[in-house]
Motif scaffolding. Structure first.
Motif: not given
Lengths: 317, 257
Positions: B247-256
């Motif tokens: 979840x952390x990796x996906x959100x970081x990648x998406x939200x940046x």
């Protein structure tokens, strides 16, 4: 310079309802220094950040040496480097450790990083500031640290976003010279600027962007030649010039306007440098004694205003 | 740059920054130690001996979990500041993949958690017992899992909103839920009696509670009051870690972007 380094097609970038770039089409060629000229908020930085894979296009695509920024971001990032308009560091960072870290990220070993960082810092007059906190540095010094990243990295495509903003005259010339060196060593360069002098001084070709659209593209001299009657041939003469001689000059030079006042003849033409000899030949045939000749080109400022249709107040605002 | 090289380089920068706040860190450790002492001393006199024979020993593993959690969670604060100042633009333009970037950030959160937790683990050993090599290895992997998962959670939360106020509120809320809705302060059989079933489920399945229970299995086996075996707890924590990392990796990648 035929190979395309950056191919931009139908590029649109929106932030919510705000259209930052609207249908940009542009090729930057391998080995050239390309100047991206436009006022603040014209879409230059948005385009550069998309080339650098920081943003994704809303529509269209950008390719860097054949790699798409949307589909092959990792491959694109291995070819590019960007010096941002606003230096990217946090207040606790120190220039030396920041640059050594940058050197390591771009592939240098720790030992090589220290060596190359020291060389570049000394060259840019940054060495004495190496262990200061970023918050203690002046705006110009911060900017130099930002630019130093690319002089260390030497990427295939180097992107400078307003590289000499906040720099003093001496450092400006040093940075321009270093950018040219990078170019000679094989880097393709894109320089975004709102300084027409910088664009003219540095660039092989200039693209004028205004309100998210490309308004003109060409070498600085090509752009100047695109302004109808933009060049002025100024000839100081002794004695009388007949109406017949003036008509001949008007026809031969295809002038947009011809003024004669106080012994000075002013012909507003395109490509003045090519037509000056013809004007002199006509005057000599008509036995008019010529005292001095000058050809004045329009400045890139005038080119900018001509192509954007912007008023000075509007651009300032 | 190759994956194995880039991840430690990314993590190194974060750790370098973590070290810059060393005095703040020392203050935080001192404060947590003082908390431990005060809680232990006060509750030791209040809690009945038949419920918890030694409250100091009971609370120590929980404080170690919180230490790893708190330190790992600080990476989110860094990410938040970076977003605020558009520093992430620089990180996103570097010649590394998004996966390497996020892995580096999580690795640094993991390292922060382990470094910060170390004095607390030493304290637990002093207060309780020296674990066997196998137990020490399990404790280390639990610390790594809790630090990695919490740094990932923290990174994800920090990218959810661009508003600093909103980010701080979300982070604060999650921090306090994870902190208080745990079994650090109360034994599980008391939680089962005192709280509604939904809250019980949250408390017992909170990764901090799971980690604390595993530490208790290792350091204070006589005080273990959970219904789950060590293997079950390890499995649950592993699951939490995998989910939060993803979840952390996906959100970081998406939200940046």
């Amino acid at each position: 310079m035929s190979r395309v380094a950056v191919r931009i097609r139908d590029f649109v970038k929106k932030f919510g309802n705000v259209v930052a770039v609207n249908g940009l089409n542009l090729d930057v060629f391998d080995g050239e220094i390309f100047g991206f000229l436009g006022p603040n908020g014209s879409g230059k930085s948005t385009t550069l950040l998309t080339i650098a894979t920081v943003y994704k296009p809303t529509r269209g695509d950008i390719e860097v040496y054949g790699f798409s920024v949307t589909r092959n971001g990792d491959a694109v990032r291995k070819l590019i480097g960007i010096a941002f308009q606003e230096p990217k560091a946090l207040w606790v960072d120190k220039p030396y450790e920041l640059l050594v870290w940058h050197a390591m990220v771009v592939g240098y070993s720790l030992i090589d990083s220290r060596r190359v960082v020291r060389d570049v810092m000394e060259e840019l007059g940054l060495w004495e500031h190496r262990n200061k906190l970023f918050s203690e540095l002046s705006g110009g010094t911060r900017k130099k640290v930002e630019i130093a990243k690319l002089f260390i990295q030497k990427p295939k495509l180097a992107i400078f976003d307003e590289p000499t903003a906040q720099l003093d005259v001496t450092t400006k010339h040093l940075v321009w010279s270093k950018i040219r060196d990078m170019n000679r060593e094989g880097s393709t360069i894109i320089v975004a600027t709102n300084d027409t002098f910088e664009a003219e001084r540095l660039s092989d070709r200039v693209g004028i962007i205004y309100r998210g659209t490309l308004k003109a593209l060409g070498s600085p001299s090509e752009l100047k030649d695109m302004i109808p009657g933009g060049d002025i041939i100024e000839i100081r003469v002794e004695g009388f010039i007949s109406g017949n001689a003036l008509r001949k000059i008007e026809d031969a030079l295809e002038t947009k306007r011809l003024d004669l006042s106080n012994g000075t003849l002013k012909a507003y033409v395109n490509r003045g440098e090519e037509k000056v000899a013809l004007a002199l030949e006509i005057l000599m045939r008509e036995n008019v004694k010529v005292r001095s000749v000058a050809v004045k080109e329009p400045s890139l400022d005038e080119v900018f205003f001509y192509f954007t249709g912007a008023k000075l107040e509007e651009v300032r605002g | 740059m190759t994956f194995p090289r880039s991840v430690p380089i990314i993590a190194y920068r974060d750790l370098q920054r973590f070290w810059k706040y060393k005095w703040w860190l020392a203050g935080l450790i001192t404060m947590n130690l003082a908390d431990l002492l005060i809680f232990a001393l006060v509750f030791r006199g209040i809690v009945r001996r038949e419920v918890v024979p030694d409250y100091l020993q009971f609370i120590a593993p929980g404080i170690a979990s919180i230490a790893a959690f708190a330190a790992a969670f600080t990476i989110g604060r860094e990410v938040m500041v970076e977003l605020r100042r558009d520093f992430h633009h620089y990180l996103l333009s570097l010649p590394i993949s998004r996966l390497e970037l996020v892995a580096g950030r999580i690795a640094s959160g993991l390292a922060r958690g382990l470094i910060y937790q170390l004095p607390f683990i030493v304290l637990i050993v002093i207060l309780t017992r020296l674990p066997s090599p196998t137990e020490a290895l399990i404790a280390l992997s639990v610390s790594a899992m809790i630090a990695a998962s919490m740094s990932s959670l923290s990174i994800a939360l920090s990218t959810l909103a661009r508003s600093l106020e909103l980010q701080a509120t979300i982070r604060g809320l999650v921090y306090f839920i994870v902190f208080f809705a745990s079994n650090i302060f109360y034994p599980e059989h008391i939680i089962r009696v005192r709280f509604p079933e939904a809250v019980q489920i949250v408390i017992i399945n909170n990764p901090i509670s799971i980690a604390t229970s595993i530490y208790r299995h290792i350091f204070t086996p006589h005080l273990v009051q959970t219904a789950y075996t060590l293997e079950e707890l390890l499995l649950k924590l592993t699951l939490w870690t995998v989910i939060l990392l993803l979840v952390g990796a996906l959100l970081y990648e998406r939200n940046l972007k």
